[in-house]
Design a protein around this motif. Structure first.
Motif, short mmCIF file in Angstrom:
data_model
loop_
_atom_site.label_atom_id
_atom_site.label_comp_id
_atom_site.label_asym_id
_atom_site.label_seq_id
_atom_site.Cartn_x
_atom_site.Cartn_y
_atom_site.Cartn_z
N SER A 1 20.85 -53.91 19.30
CA SER A 1 19.56 -54.19 18.70
C SER A 1 18.53 -54.55 19.90
O SER A 1 17.62 -54.23 19.88
CB SER A 1 19.73 -55.24 17.55
N LEU A 2 19.08 -55.59 20.56
CA LEU A 2 18.13 -56.13 21.75
C LEU A 2 17.63 -55.13 22.60
O LEU A 2 16.43 -54.98 23.06
CB LEU A 2 18.88 -57.26 22.63
N ALA A 3 18.71 -54.32 23.08
CA ALA A 3 18.03 -53.17 24.06
C ALA A 3 17.43 -52.30 23.52
O ALA A 3 16.43 -51.85 24.04
CB ALA A 3 19.74 -52.38 24.44
N GLY A 4 17.47 -51.80 22.05
CA GLY A 4 16.59 -51.01 21.36
C GLY A 4 15.08 -51.73 21.32
O GLY A 4 14.26 -50.83 21.58
N GLY A 5 15.23 -53.06 21.05
CA GLY A 5 13.95 -53.45 21.14
C GLY A 5 13.23 -53.49 22.38
O GLY A 5 11.86 -53.25 22.44
N ILE A 6 13.97 -53.84 23.34
CA ILE A 6 13.24 -53.70 24.69
C ILE A 6 12.68 -52.14 25.22
O ILE A 6 11.72 -52.19 25.83
CB ILE A 6 14.28 -54.37 25.69
N ALA A 7 13.49 -51.29 24.76
CA ALA A 7 13.19 -49.79 25.08
C ALA A 7 11.98 -49.58 24.40
O ALA A 7 11.00 -48.85 24.86
CB ALA A 7 14.37 -48.97 24.67
N LEU A 8 11.84 -49.98 22.93
CA LEU A 8 10.52 -49.77 22.18
C LEU A 8 9.34 -50.51 22.85
O LEU A 8 8.29 -50.05 22.81
CB LEU A 8 11.03 -49.97 20.54
N SER A 9 9.76 -51.73 23.34
CA SER A 9 8.60 -52.47 23.69
C SER A 9 8.13 -51.81 25.02
O SER A 9 6.90 -51.77 25.21
CB SER A 9 9.04 -53.89 23.93
N PHE A 10 9.04 -51.48 25.79
CA PHE A 10 8.61 -50.76 27.00
C PHE A 10 7.95 -49.28 27.00
O PHE A 10 6.94 -49.02 27.38
CB PHE A 10 9.85 -50.35 27.92
N ALA A 11 8.44 -48.67 25.94
CA ALA A 11 7.73 -47.40 25.58
C ALA A 11 6.24 -47.62 24.97
O ALA A 11 5.31 -46.87 25.36
CB ALA A 11 8.46 -46.63 24.45
N ALA A 12 6.24 -48.62 24.02
CA ALA A 12 4.91 -49.12 23.61
C ALA A 12 3.92 -49.54 24.60
O ALA A 12 2.78 -49.19 24.64
CB ALA A 12 5.01 -50.12 22.65
N ALA A 13 4.79 -50.21 25.62
CA ALA A 13 3.57 -50.73 26.65
C ALA A 13 3.19 -49.63 27.68
O ALA A 13 2.09 -49.56 28.05
CB ALA A 13 4.47 -51.50 27.58
N THR A 14 4.15 -48.67 27.94
CA THR A 14 3.58 -47.31 28.31
C THR A 14 2.82 -46.65 28.02
O THR A 14 1.80 -45.99 28.48
CB THR A 14 4.97 -46.64 29.00
N LEU A 15 2.82 -46.29 26.83
CA LEU A 15 2.04 -45.57 25.82
C LEU A 15 0.66 -46.42 25.90
O LEU A 15 -0.40 -45.69 26.06
CB LEU A 15 2.50 -45.50 24.23
N SER A 16 0.57 -47.66 25.71
CA SER A 16 -0.43 -48.44 25.51
C SER A 16 -1.22 -48.37 26.93
O SER A 16 -2.66 -48.15 27.03
CB SER A 16 -0.29 -49.83 25.25
N GLU A 17 -0.52 -48.52 28.09
CA GLU A 17 -1.19 -48.35 29.46
C GLU A 17 -1.66 -46.95 29.55
O GLU A 17 -2.93 -46.65 30.16
CB GLU A 17 -0.14 -48.54 30.49
N GLY A 18 -1.23 -45.78 29.05
CA GLY A 18 -1.65 -44.45 29.31
C GLY A 18 -2.84 -44.36 28.59
O GLY A 18 -3.87 -43.68 28.96
N LEU A 19 -3.00 -44.78 27.37
CA LEU A 19 -4.23 -44.60 26.42
C LEU A 19 -5.28 -45.36 26.93
O LEU A 19 -6.55 -44.79 27.04
CB LEU A 19 -3.81 -45.34 24.87
N THR A 20 -5.15 -46.57 27.60
CA THR A 20 -6.05 -47.50 28.33
C THR A 20 -6.61 -46.72 29.44
O THR A 20 -7.89 -46.88 29.72
CB THR A 20 -5.58 -48.88 28.80
N GLU A 21 -5.89 -46.16 30.26
CA GLU A 21 -6.43 -45.36 31.32
C GLU A 21 -7.03 -44.26 30.96
O GLU A 21 -8.09 -43.74 31.69
CB GLU A 21 -5.27 -45.05 32.26
N GLY A 22 -6.64 -43.54 29.96
CA GLY A 22 -7.36 -42.22 29.50
C GLY A 22 -8.64 -42.63 29.12
O GLY A 22 -9.66 -41.93 29.10
N LEU A 23 -8.85 -43.45 28.19
CA LEU A 23 -10.15 -44.26 27.84
C LEU A 23 -10.94 -44.53 28.53
O LEU A 23 -12.15 -44.41 28.82
CB LEU A 23 -9.77 -45.34 26.61
N THR A 24 -10.44 -45.29 29.72
CA THR A 24 -11.40 -45.89 30.96
C THR A 24 -11.93 -44.67 31.67
O THR A 24 -12.98 -44.39 31.88
CB THR A 24 -10.23 -46.56 31.86
N GLY A 25 -11.02 -43.46 31.82
CA GLY A 25 -11.56 -42.46 32.43
C GLY A 25 -12.52 -41.63 31.71
O GLY A 25 -13.47 -41.04 32.30
N ALA A 26 -12.39 -41.52 30.33
CA ALA A 26 -13.30 -40.94 29.54
C ALA A 26 -14.93 -41.70 29.55
O ALA A 26 -15.94 -40.79 29.77
CB ALA A 26 -12.84 -40.88 28.27
N LEU A 27 -14.74 -42.76 29.57
CA LEU A 27 -15.97 -43.60 29.75
C LEU A 27 -16.59 -43.56 31.00
O LEU A 27 -17.93 -43.33 31.20
CB LEU A 27 -15.57 -45.12 29.50
#
Length: 331
Positions: A298-324
């Motif tokens: 469960s802990l490993a799954g939570g860490i993986a989900l947190s890492f995936a969410a962080a990566t997705l968030s970082e990608g969205l942030t970079e995309g939005l910054t580029g668009a602006l």
């Protein structure tokens, strides 16, 4: 409960340990009602097994000079002094014919009933409860479960033996034993306990302690036969008015799966320093490891989900910054 035991729900411990042609399981039946506290069993055990002398504990509180089982005391005769309740006798008399020439009363099976203690009956006088304690050679042996080197092993006779040349002195077996039997020798840290004279068993002989016992308080034989003999003995004692007589460690469905060394006691187990309801200490380890593995996943799954969410968030942030940034460059 047995389904949770690391050592498994053994009905025949020796065969379950891989001894396909194992003989019937053997053990000890210690009838404390005829123990006279002579300590011949302690001496015989030390002599045969070449156990080093470990001193005399002259505490001033008891005539017992060994006090407890240990790495250099594999048999220990407890001396328990009690006040005899009013209305009770201080002697255990058999149900057989009258006393013989030696003043003892033989029982129907030919064994001799010895007095439990001196003194008159029912006057609040003192009596001695003697009991020769030893390793119980449990059916579910926690010491076997925790030994990392294989120093502890199950023999073809169903007994549990420590191989001193393989023991690394880790001490895991010491707290694992529900009876507090095993101890590490201070000189080198290795663990020692009763082997039920494994070398003598292999030669068709009985253990040294049983051989030396003058009153047959320590009886050795096939475990199933000993249990039947013990049940008959308790019945005779009850018929003679010794209603407090009871068996300890004989039940195959108790917390350790039954003991290979069991006892007839004349009082509660606690009086003799025995746990009233022993349970193999590794009983819940499989369930605990299962819960730990589930928590880890469960802990490993939570860490993986947190890492995936962080990566997705970082990608969205970079995309939005580029668009602006692209909108600012438009004319």
């Amino acid at each position: 409960m047995t389904s949770h035991l690391l050592s498994g729900p053994e009905t025949d411990p020796a065969r379950d340990a891989g001894h396909e042609d194992a003989p019937p399981r053997v053990g000890f039946f210690t009838d404390t009602s005829v123990c006279i506290g002579c300590k011949a069993c302690e001496v015989a055990c030390k002599e045969w097994n070449a156990i080093p002398e470990d001193g005399l504990s002259l505490t001033g509180m008891s005539y017992d000079n060994t006090q407890s089982l240990g790495a250099s005391t594999w048999r220990h005769v407890a001396f328990i002094e009690q006040s005899v309740p009013a209305g009770q006798t201080a002697a255990v008399q058999g149900a057989g014919p009258g006393p013989g020439l030696d003043g003892r009363t033989p029982s129907p099976d030919g064994r001799t009933e010895l007095p439990l203690a001196a003194g008159d009956s029912g006057n609040g006088e003192m009596r001695w409860l003697m009991s020769s304690d030893v390793c119980k050679h449990c059916t579910h042996a926690a010491c076997l479960d925790v030994c990392p080197t294989g120093s502890l092993f199950r023999t073809e006779f169903g007994t549990v033996v420590v191989q001193e040349d393989i023991c690394n002195g880790c001490g895991y077996c010491v707290p694992a034993c529900p009876y507090g039997v095993i101890e590490q020798r201070p000189s080198d840290g290795r663990a020692f306990k009763c082997t039920m004279c494994y070398d003598r068993l292999g030669a068709g002989q009985e253990p040294a302690c049983a051989k030396a016992c003058p009153t047959e308080s320590i009886q050795f034989g096939v475990l199933d036969e000993l249990r039947e003999r013990a049940a008959r003995r308790v019945g005779r004692l009850h018929a003679a008015g010794v209603t407090e007589a009871r068996l300890y460690g004989h039940e195959p469905d108790d917390g350790v799966g039954g003991d290979g060394a069991f006892f007839l006691l004349l009082d509660r187990p606690e009086v003799y320093g025995l746990p009233p309801d022993p349970v193999v200490t590794t009983r819940d380890l499989p369930t605990m490891w299962k819960h730990a593995a589930t928590a880890a996943l469960s802990l490993a799954g939570g860490i993986a989900l947190s890492f995936a969410a962080a990566t997705l968030s970082e990608g969205l942030t970079e995309g939005l910054t580029g668009a602006l940034a692209g909108r600012k460059e438009l004319p």
